[in-house]
Design a protein around this motif. Sequence first.
Motif, PDB file in Angstrom:
ATOM      1  N   LEU A 117      31.700  64.125  58.006  1.00 17.42           N
ATOM      2  CA  LEU A 117      32.188  65.430  57.551  1.00 17.42           C
ATOM      3  C   LEU A 117      33.440  65.272  56.698  1.00 17.42           C
ATOM      4  CD1 LEU A 117      32.021  68.493  57.579  1.00 17.42           C
ATOM      5  CD2 LEU A 117      33.340  68.492  59.717  1.00 17.42           C
ATOM      6  N   ALA A 118      34.364  64.426  57.142  1.00 14.78           N
ATOM      7  CA  ALA A 118      35.600  64.210  56.384  1.00 14.78           C
ATOM      8  C   ALA A 118      35.287  63.639  54.998  1.00 14.78           C
ATOM      9  CB  ALA A 118      36.529  63.274  57.148  1.00 14.78           C
ATOM     10  N   VAL A 119      34.356  62.690  54.933  1.00 14.19           N
ATOM     11  CA  VAL A 119      33.998  62.074  53.653  1.00 14.19           C
ATOM     12  C   VAL A 119      33.391  63.104  52.705  1.00 14.19           C
ATOM     13  CG1 VAL A 119      32.342  60.507  52.566  1.00 14.19           C
ATOM     14  CG2 VAL A 119      33.753  59.709  54.452  1.00 14.19           C
ATOM     15  N   VAL A 120      32.469  63.905  53.211  1.00 19.29           N
ATOM     16  CA  VAL A 120      31.804  64.908  52.375  1.00 19.29           C
ATOM     17  C   VAL A 120      32.818  65.909  51.824  1.00 19.29           C
ATOM     18  CG1 VAL A 120      30.193  66.843  52.420  1.00 19.29           C
ATOM     19  CG2 VAL A 120      29.551  64.675  53.477  1.00 19.29           C
ATOM     20  N   LEU A 121      33.781  66.302  52.633  1.00 19.23           N
ATOM     21  CA  LEU A 121      34.771  67.295  52.194  1.00 19.23           C
ATOM     22  C   LEU A 121      35.791  66.716  51.224  1.00 19.23           C
ATOM     23  CD1 LEU A 121      35.464  69.178  55.557  1.00 19.23           C
ATOM     24  CD2 LEU A 121      34.036  69.932  53.651  1.00 19.23           C
ATOM     25  N   ILE A 122      36.163  65.451  51.411  1.00 26.15           N
ATOM     26  CA  ILE A 122      37.228  64.848  50.605  1.00 26.15           C
ATOM     27  C   ILE A 122      36.702  64.209  49.326  1.00 26.15           C
ATOM     28  CG2 ILE A 122      38.974  63.007  50.599  1.00 26.15           C
ATOM     29  CD1 ILE A 122      39.306  63.510  53.614  1.00 26.15           C
ATOM     30  N   ALA A 123      35.494  63.670  49.373  1.00 24.61           N
ATOM     31  CA  ALA A 123      34.958  62.875  48.260  1.00 24.61           C
ATOM     32  C   ALA A 123      35.034  63.560  46.896  1.00 24.61           C
ATOM     33  CB  ALA A 123      33.519  62.464  48.565  1.00 24.61           C
ATOM     34  N   PRO A 124      34.744  64.863  46.768  1.00 24.04           N
ATOM     35  CA  PRO A 124      34.774  65.469  45.427  1.00 24.04           C
ATOM     36  C   PRO A 124      36.119  65.380  44.719  1.00 24.04           C
ATOM     37  CG  PRO A 124      33.590  66.887  46.960  1.00 24.04           C
ATOM     38  CD  PRO A 124      34.239  65.812  47.772  1.00 24.04           C
ATOM     39  N   GLU A 131      28.878  59.452  40.975  1.00 23.47           N
ATOM     40  CA  GLU A 131      29.128  58.851  42.290  1.00 23.47           C
ATOM     41  C   GLU A 131      28.939  59.881  43.391  1.00 23.47           C
ATOM     42  OE1 GLU A 131      32.565  55.765  40.620  1.00 23.47           O
ATOM     43  OE2 GLU A 131      33.120  57.652  41.582  1.00 23.47           O
ATOM     44  N   LEU A 132      29.239  61.128  43.056  1.00 24.47           N
ATOM     45  CA  LEU A 132      29.136  62.211  44.032  1.00 24.47           C
ATOM     46  C   LEU A 132      27.690  62.656  44.235  1.00 24.47           C
ATOM     47  CD1 LEU A 132      31.111  63.910  45.720  1.00 24.47           C
ATOM     48  CD2 LEU A 132      31.141  65.584  43.852  1.00 24.47           C
ATOM     49  N   ALA A 133      26.868  62.506  43.210  1.00 21.51           N
ATOM     50  CA  ALA A 133      25.501  63.037  43.250  1.00 21.51           C
ATOM     51  C   ALA A 133      24.688  62.579  44.464  1.00 21.51           C
ATOM     52  CB  ALA A 133      24.776  62.680  41.954  1.00 21.51           C
ATOM     53  N   PRO A 134      24.710  61.282  44.835  1.00 21.00           N
ATOM     54  CA  PRO A 134      23.883  60.861  45.973  1.00 21.00           C
ATOM     55  C   PRO A 134      24.564  61.039  47.334  1.00 21.00           C
ATOM     56  CG  PRO A 134      24.871  58.932  44.964  1.00 21.00           C
ATOM     57  CD  PRO A 134      25.316  60.114  44.147  1.00 21.00           C
ATOM     58  N   LEU A 135      25.774  61.595  47.368  1.00 22.26           N
ATOM     59  CA  LEU A 135      26.534  61.629  48.619  1.00 22.26           C
ATOM     60  C   LEU A 135      25.833  62.443  49.697  1.00 22.26           C
ATOM     61  CD1 LEU A 135      29.074  60.796  50.150  1.00 22.26           C
ATOM     62  CD2 LEU A 135      30.192  62.868  49.277  1.00 22.26           C
ATOM     63  N   GLY A 136      25.231  63.579  49.318  1.00 22.39           N
ATOM     64  CA  GLY A 136      24.548  64.385  50.319  1.00 22.39           C
ATOM     65  C   GLY A 136      23.444  63.607  51.002  1.00 22.39           C
ATOM     66  N   PRO A 332      35.829  54.415  53.949  1.00 26.01           N
ATOM     67  CA  PRO A 332      36.153  55.571  53.101  1.00 26.01           C
ATOM     68  C   PRO A 332      37.596  55.530  52.594  1.00 26.01           C
ATOM     69  CG  PRO A 332      34.965  56.284  55.053  1.00 26.01           C
ATOM     70  CD  PRO A 332      35.288  54.837  55.256  1.00 26.01           C
ATOM     71  N   VAL A 333      38.516  55.060  53.427  1.00 30.82           N
ATOM     72  CA  VAL A 333      39.914  54.938  52.990  1.00 30.82           C
ATOM     73  C   VAL A 333      40.002  54.005  51.788  1.00 30.82           C
ATOM     74  CG1 VAL A 333      42.185  54.016  53.640  1.00 30.82           C
ATOM     75  CG2 VAL A 333      40.949  55.510  55.218  1.00 30.82           C
ATOM     76  N   MET A 334      39.294  52.873  51.845  1.00 25.67           N
ATOM     77  CA  MET A 334      39.332  51.909  50.748  1.00 25.67           C
ATOM     78  C   MET A 334      38.657  52.460  49.490  1.00 25.67           C
ATOM     79  SD  MET A 334      41.079  49.539  51.995  1.00 25.67           S
ATOM     80  CE  MET A 334      41.646  49.163  53.657  1.00 25.67           C
ATOM     81  N   VAL A 335      37.545  53.162  49.658  1.00 22.17           N
ATOM     82  CA  VAL A 335      36.840  53.720  48.500  1.00 22.17           C
ATOM     83  C   VAL A 335      37.706  54.750  47.786  1.00 22.17           C
ATOM     84  CG1 VAL A 335      34.880  55.155  47.797  1.00 22.17           C
ATOM     85  CG2 VAL A 335      34.529  53.260  49.381  1.00 22.17           C
ATOM     86  N   PHE A 336      38.285  55.666  48.545  1.00 21.08           N
ATOM     87  CA  PHE A 336      39.124  56.688  47.927  1.00 21.08           C
ATOM     88  C   PHE A 336      40.411  56.074  47.372  1.00 21.08           C
ATOM     89  CE2 PHE A 336      37.060  59.716  51.179  1.00 21.08           C
ATOM     90  CZ  PHE A 336      35.962  59.895  50.347  1.00 21.08           C
TER      91      PHE A 336
END
Length: 655
Positions: A117-124, A131-136, A332-336
């Motif tokens: 949930l945190a990744v989905v909300l923060i990623a955009p 990169e966002l397109a396949p996240l769902g 996720p911390v490293m990716v962002f």
Amino acid sequence: MLSNEARHILDNSPIPFHNFKNFPWKRNLMTEGLHNSHYRPDIDGLRALAILPVLLFHATIPGFSGGYVGVDIFFVISGYLITSILAREITAGKFSVASFYERRLRRIFPALISVVLAVVLIAPFFLLPTELAPLGREAISALLFVANINFWRESGYFSPQAEMKPLLHTWSLGIEEQFYLFCPIAIFIIFKHAYNWRAHLIAGATLASFLACVLMTPLKPSASFYLLPTRAWELLAGSLLAVLVSQDFLSAASRPVIRSALATGGLAAVLLPVFIYDQGTEFPGYAAAVPVVGSALLIGFAPGTLAGRFLSLRAFVSIGQISYSLYLWHWPVMVFGRAAGWLSTPAGKIGLTLASLLLGYISMRLIETPTRNKRRVPPRILMPVAATSVAAVVLVAAIYPRLSLWEARLPPEVVALDKARHDISPKRETCHFSSGLPDPSRTCVLGGTTASVAVWGDSHGVELAQALSEHIPVRQITYSACAPAVGRKSPARRPDCQKHNDQTLQFLINSPEVRQVVMVAFYDFSPEGKDELLAKFSDTAKALKDSGKQVLIVGPTPYIGHNVDLPTYLAHGGKPSVAFDAGDIERFKGVMEQHAAALVLPTDAFCSIKECSLVYEGHSLLFDAHHPTMRAARVTARNVVRALDRIDQRLATHQ
């Protein structure tokens, strides 16, 4: 109902002495050091040795190039502990499938769903539109424990694009949970109906999976890395160890000096790959056996040894206790952090590492620990809350990343650079090969039904062939990571490359239809193998020329490095040019011009005297680290068509 003994094993917590008499394997547990006075803190320490290399590898801390082997250590630990629990419950007549999966739900799901949930909300706010397109889809696959299958279909673990997938690490949870779909039932059947053969059967399954892994790694490296059949042996190694412990098989090594030597060897086998392996190591394959065997040796023999005391140090135990939450949050911390540019500095690497540790601790204290307590979260609450949470997160994941406002927040030029990663040949999937021995006579003819021009190359020929077919009919003969260099040893991941090249050369020589051959490859100018590649490439051109074919060679397209995904780099503000190494190009021309009727150099179109542009008409020149986009390939194709016309004109004049 879960027995008290099994619950203590699951949590790796002390076993009360008054319950010990109920264990069917009491003597064996005493032998292995699992008695009333300690709970195996060394296993928590081993967890620390699993998560720390993974964390430091992903933080790009120098010296931990093989840190990814930590996941293999986790697999062995997991297989050992779960099989120990199941075996004890089955032997005591207390096994329950419902209870087993309830424990797995409590152990895995609350922290996982929080991270997703945190990744989905923060990623955009960090990721680019593509990169966002396949996240769902990736979020839903993580919650359904099929992330490994999803990422196998998307890309390799070490590919540059993988660095911007914040849920990539959930592939390992997919492996584990798929394993646990059949593990409890299989163990139950074996213990009930083939008890005396339990070690033999598990050993056989372990060996079969290992052999599949070894065979598949060079042929299908991504499938071997991500899929259960070629990874199950690592969990089964832990399962086999648990059964061997129960059979008192390890008592033969009960002498302290032997146990110490085996445990020390296990510690070395766990640590050395962290520093020796790198992204070029053929993995998993044989290489994975080293950390797997090392982990098994430590679990089997560490108690009471120097290695066991080392693993039981308070610092290691503390990190091991937060290892699951730390694993979930760190990637996720490293990716962002990479997207924001923080991972490019030493201070940023340290800061992101510390942030991961803090989030892991908070998650363990506030999410993991409370939900594992049945009194605080009884089953009648756990199941409905879990189901509702999954439904809510799936809904958010399916809609939220797709909102148009995320692309609208970016400048149009950034969007254009980012979208270049999709500017590829529409025939890449159907006409390009990466394994086996395709019949050259049955390869794709683009732009017509017959072709007098053939494009022979590795994956760098795919877009060029498609671009050429917009002008003239072309036969595309391309094979991934297999440059058209006859006599060159096959790369480990393409064992049929040499045979493919031999077969293709003979086809082209004997084909009356093909008059002109366009040769192209990814020319690696690193010292290792450069001279051999160019020499074999040139020899192949000579063989074609001697047979009467006209040979045109296409040179290298500018790129930064193997692991720099250009669309991402440029969209995040990277420098849009790279220094032009005229010396490399001159050496290339000197070798290739000997046997080529013509030489077409993309650097002539994209480079000046001192530098090469990485952007063409506002778009990235490459769709990944080094493959030209269709837009760039069309520029080269136009020059190839002109060169082929000049060759024909010269021949007509001489005739």
